[in-house]
Design an enzyme around this catalytic site. Sequence first.
Site, mmCIF file in Angstrom:
data_model
loop_
_atom_site.group_PDB
_atom_site.id
_atom_site.type_symbol
_atom_site.label_atom_id
_atom_site.label_comp_id
_atom_site.label_asym_id
_atom_site.label_seq_id
_atom_site.Cartn_x
_atom_site.Cartn_y
_atom_site.Cartn_z
ATOM 1 N N HIS A 63 46.567 66.106 41.862
ATOM 2 C CA HIS A 63 46.571 65.680 40.461
ATOM 3 C C HIS A 63 46.144 66.824 39.540
ATOM 4 O O HIS A 63 46.814 67.136 38.553
ATOM 5 C CB HIS A 63 45.634 64.476 40.313
ATOM 6 C CG HIS A 63 45.767 63.710 39.039
ATOM 7 N ND1 HIS A 63 44.969 63.941 37.946
ATOM 8 C CD2 HIS A 63 46.586 62.690 38.691
ATOM 9 C CE1 HIS A 63 45.287 63.096 36.973
ATOM 10 N NE2 HIS A 63 46.270 62.321 37.391
ATOM 11 N N SER B 283 48.398 61.025 32.150
ATOM 12 C CA SER B 283 47.675 62.152 32.749
ATOM 13 C C SER B 283 48.413 63.460 32.545
ATOM 14 O O SER B 283 47.788 64.522 32.425
ATOM 15 C CB SER B 283 47.499 61.930 34.256
ATOM 16 O OG SER B 283 46.466 61.034 34.543
ATOM 17 N N ASP C 66 39.112 67.260 36.475
ATOM 18 C CA ASP C 66 39.987 66.429 37.301
ATOM 19 C C ASP C 66 39.498 66.467 38.730
ATOM 20 O O ASP C 66 38.300 66.610 38.976
ATOM 21 C CB ASP C 66 41.431 66.940 37.198
ATOM 22 C CG ASP C 66 42.430 65.803 37.316
ATOM 23 O OD1 ASP C 66 42.872 65.514 38.443
ATOM 24 O OD2 ASP C 66 42.758 65.185 36.288
#
Length: 471
Positions: free
Chosen positions: A203, A411, A166
């Site tokens: 994230h 996600s 990521d």
Amino acid sequence: MAPQRFHEQFDQIQRSMPDIPLALGPDDAAEFIYEKGVVLARDGEEAQLVEDTVRTHFDRTTGLVADRVQRVSPQTNRSGITRIQVGDPGQGDGRGDRAVAGALRALREREGRTGRRLVSRNHIVSIAVNSCPGDEPVPVPITEPPNPAAAEGAHEDTAVRVLVIDNGLTHDFGSYPLLANTQGDPQVQETDANGVLQQYVGHGTFIAGLLAAVEPNTDITVRNTLNDAGAVLESEFGDLLFDAVERDGWPDILSLSAGTSNGRVDGLLGLDGFMAALRDQSTLLVAAAGNNASATPFWPAAYASLPDYADAVLSVGALRSDGEFGACFSNHGAWVKVYAPGERLTSALTGFDAPVPYIYQHSTYDACRFGFTYHCTCQYPGHEGVLSDDGSTPTPDQVLFEGFAQWSGTSFATPVAAGLVAAYMTANKEQDPRVAARELLTGNTEIAEVRGAHVPALRPPTWRAIPTTSV
């Protein structure tokens, strides 16, 4: 007027890759993003065949220059892929690329005769799916518990190894107790010159927090493989994945919340080498199904539907906050093997050490942009963003993050499912993650409804449903 997020995010990805002209595809239908003027082929004889075929085709095609067809340095990589320039990337705008389309047509008949794929666009693989997560993060008071809440469990020597591909960890991630044993790369740049949090920062941290909550007995490593917009060329992605697994060793579970559609059902040419290597390992790839609200296969998650990878890949779609139905943004179809909560989850972001401001980029909609009638993340919580497609300049809303956030997207359904596979491994002393995933799904009796179909659903015991309301 509601913003057109795919086009907005196209612009953001282009800014993050300023030296690579990009186009929307196919043509201007805006299903994926790819590099202008370039196609991909396997190195060696196939690359030469593509060059020769395209050059001959262009000689017979008005307006396309055969002399421009040439290999682009670097010529090869460990994935065995060559970039071939077929046109002037400076021509035209972002609404498709005539030269690339012509090159694909030139090989179509030969591919049909051989049954083997020879050429491909060079797609953008991104965490910025359609071209962003289900929504932007919302601050949550640090006094509220995460959702899913932390399961009971001790960190043991037999901890399941999970590698998250990521963006990097925020600087203060260690202030969150559940991430005390997490390691990996830092986020390259968290804030802009004004100290405002950049889009998509956190994230990877958010994903790690979800994993650690669902199964505390995990060794989590987060690699900053993707840049600030979460985007990378397909031609480079296979090598980056090789770098990550060679640096840390093949993990038990590889959690990946990135991908792209490509209008095909046979995968990504640029990932051929990595996927072949994955197939020969015991690692389980748990991959996000994407947020296009589409049945079009999204790669690499859709490898789960191919016989050679059925045990090696687990594709994960998102359930809405009540856990009973699919989230409005979630991709769907037979290639999505399981669904997990992915709307309005709560996990670690940043701001533990000191509050961090964030300015919303997208305005919310008056109605669900996918046509759903429940109060979805398209609409709530409402805010004005910087970007707009109608020429207006709204005053954007600003918030402060103080550690926790609520966020939505496939996600985040992905690490929830990965955590449940890890939990099964721990509880059943199963060392093979592929066996664990297979047994977990075989024994699972929970279902949800997605687009009228009943589908397998995985819901962590510590996850709490948030009721939805109709509009």
